[in-house]
Scaffold this motif. Structure first.
Motif, mmCIF file in Angstrom:
data_model
loop_
_atom_site.group_PDB
_atom_site.id
_atom_site.type_symbol
_atom_site.label_atom_id
_atom_site.label_comp_id
_atom_site.label_asym_id
_atom_site.label_seq_id
_atom_site.Cartn_x
_atom_site.Cartn_y
_atom_site.Cartn_z
ATOM 1 N N LEU A 142 0.818 -1.208 0.000
ATOM 2 C CA LEU A 142 0.000 0.000 0.000
ATOM 3 C C LEU A 142 0.851 1.257 0.000
ATOM 4 N N SER A 143 0.306 2.321 -0.589
ATOM 5 C CA SER A 143 0.915 3.634 -0.434
ATOM 6 C C SER A 143 0.664 4.107 0.991
ATOM 7 N N LEU A 144 1.369 5.152 1.396
ATOM 8 C CA LEU A 144 1.185 5.654 2.760
ATOM 9 C C LEU A 144 -0.246 6.109 3.012
ATOM 10 N N GLY A 145 -0.826 6.800 2.035
ATOM 11 C CA GLY A 145 -2.207 7.252 2.200
ATOM 12 C C GLY A 145 -3.181 6.104 2.323
ATOM 13 N N GLN A 146 -2.993 5.056 1.503
ATOM 14 C CA GLN A 146 -3.851 3.871 1.599
ATOM 15 C C GLN A 146 -3.676 3.182 2.941
ATOM 16 N N ARG A 147 -2.417 3.069 3.391
ATOM 17 C CA ARG A 147 -2.171 2.383 4.655
ATOM 18 C C ARG A 147 -2.807 3.126 5.825
ATOM 19 N N MET A 148 -2.731 4.470 5.816
ATOM 20 C CA MET A 148 -3.312 5.218 6.923
ATOM 21 C C MET A 148 -4.828 5.054 6.957
ATOM 22 N N ARG A 149 -5.470 5.024 5.795
ATOM 23 C CA ARG A 149 -6.917 4.795 5.775
ATOM 24 C C ARG A 149 -7.240 3.408 6.303
ATOM 25 N N ALA A 150 -6.402 2.420 5.947
ATOM 26 C CA ALA A 150 -6.616 1.059 6.454
ATOM 27 C C ALA A 150 -6.377 0.993 7.957
ATOM 28 N N GLU A 151 -5.404 1.738 8.448
ATOM 29 C CA GLU A 151 -5.125 1.764 9.889
ATOM 30 C C GLU A 151 -6.305 2.343 10.667
ATOM 31 N N ILE A 152 -6.916 3.374 10.116
ATOM 32 C CA ILE A 152 -8.082 3.963 10.784
ATOM 33 C C ILE A 152 -9.221 2.954 10.827
ATOM 34 N N THR A 171 -2.100 12.085 9.940
ATOM 35 C CA THR A 171 -1.914 12.536 8.558
ATOM 36 C C THR A 171 -0.441 12.737 8.216
ATOM 37 N N ILE A 172 0.475 12.234 9.037
ATOM 38 C CA ILE A 172 1.896 12.434 8.792
ATOM 39 C C ILE A 172 2.293 11.816 7.448
ATOM 40 N N GLY A 173 2.933 12.614 6.615
ATOM 41 C CA GLY A 173 3.421 12.127 5.334
ATOM 42 C C GLY A 173 2.369 11.993 4.243
ATOM 43 N N LEU A 174 1.120 12.342 4.524
ATOM 44 C CA LEU A 174 0.072 12.179 3.518
ATOM 45 C C LEU A 174 0.050 13.357 2.551
ATOM 46 N N ASP A 175 -0.396 13.098 1.311
ATOM 47 C CA ASP A 175 -0.582 14.197 0.366
ATOM 48 C C ASP A 175 -1.872 14.936 0.716
ATOM 49 N N ALA A 176 -2.080 16.085 0.072
ATOM 50 C CA ALA A 176 -3.211 16.950 0.417
ATOM 51 C C ALA A 176 -4.564 16.247 0.278
ATOM 52 N N PRO A 177 -4.841 15.514 -0.830
ATOM 53 C CA PRO A 177 -6.148 14.844 -0.925
ATOM 54 C C PRO A 177 -6.365 13.813 0.187
#
Length: 323
Positions: free
Chosen positions: A152-162, A179-185
């Motif tokens: 997963l990308s970092l953004g995908q992983r953070m959504r999965a972690e939540i 949101t550490i390291g996430l892009d704006a969207p």
């Protein structure tokens, strides 16, 4: 009628680390005070920001609230449970997201990881199916359910972690740098989800972050910690009206800027060629009065008024409270 207790209660919490100097077991020990008697309470259903610089005691407090650490003294209740004394019951009623750590398994798919957490938390099959579907819709996880976490990308992983933190319907959600390291969207998506979670589920959220835009977008109330002590605790709008009330005036002069005195509440912070930057408190000196004062000194070519970066103001706030 019994008044509902807060979701989180912290009373005179202290944590002292003892470290040995010199790298030898015979060396002398010294004490590091990570938390110096902090107290606060978070009502049920509130989103509270918990902010502070590195080394302020923030992470220690979060680990105590999560049941990972035992304090040196003081009292903590999360949902009427003492975290380090009722660990099994406690972790079943909270969700925690650490931005730089994972609770999912790298070699399992997201769906398999959620299923494993279902068994760990003892979530009934029907409730798990409902929660999985709801979280997948809200966090846009359908396309990655069969991917391993390591792909997963970092953004995908953070959504999965939540999703992993919420699969068991926790009453309290602790977000540590979500949101550490996430892009704006991705940041906008996480913020929108947290707002919806609080509104629809009534979940209590304690948010720690270095991204002040997360705080501005989400927190109704801000607790500022530094040097192991609470430095401020107020609604976000009250903090904005005081600590965050500062404005920045950038002025371009027609010629070389003169050396000038400024009215109370204004301070020159930068001078570069024909440009001068001034920070000011509009409660003490309104912007039109400050511009008129400067215009009487020399010809003005252009000017811009805005807010300093929130991070810059908070950093100065910490410095003002240093001791």
């Amino acid at each position: 009628m019994r008044i509902a207790s807060p979701a989180i209660e912290v009373e005179n919490l202290r944590k002292i680390y003892r470290v040995r100097e010199g790298g030898s077991w015979r060396g002398r020990t010294r004490e590091i005070v990570a938390l110096d008697g902090i107290s606060f309470a978070v009502p049920r259903g509130q989103i509270a920001g918990f902010i502070g610089p590195n080394g302020a005691g923030k992470s220690t407090a979060i680990k105590i609230l999560s049941g990972i650490l035992r304090p040196s003294s003081g009292l903590v209740r999360v949902g009427d449970l003492i975290p380090w004394e009722n660990r099994i019951a406690h972790v079943a009623r909270i969700g925690v997201v650490f931005g730089q750590r994972t609770q999912l398994w790298w070699d399992l798919s997201v769906g398999e990881g959620l299923a494993l957490l279902r068994d760990i938390y003892g979530v009934e099959p029907d409730r798990f199916a409902r929660n999985r579907a709801r979280l997948a819709d809200a966090l846009d996880l359908h396309a990655i359910m069969d991917q391993s976490v390591r792909q997963l990308s970092l953004g995908q992983r953070m959504r999965a972690e939540i999703a992993a933190a919420l699969i068991h319907d926790p009453e309290v959600l602790i977000l540590d740098e979500p949101t550490i390291g996430l892009d704006a969207p991705s940041k906008l998506a996480v913020r929108a989800f947290v707002r919806d979670l609080r509104r629809e589920q009534g979940t209590t959220v304690l948010l720690t972050t270095h991204d002040m835009h997360d705080i501005e977008a989400l927190a109704e109330r801000v607790i500022v910690i530094g040097h192991g002590r609470i430095l401020a605790d107020s609604p976000f709008e009250a903090l904005r009206a005081t600590t965050l009330s500062e404005r920045r005036l950038e002025v371009d002069f027609i010629g070389t800027p003169p050396v000038f005195d400024l009215p109370p509440g204004a301070k020159e912070t930068e001078r570069d060629g024909r440009s001068v930057t001034i920070t000011f408190d509009p409660r003490q000196i309104p912007a039109p009065a400050l511009v008129a004062h400067l215009g009487a000194l020399a010809g003005l070519d252009d000017l811009r008024i805005g807010r300093p970066a929130i991070e810059e103001i908070i950093t100065r706030f910490y410095a003002d409270h240093a001791s």
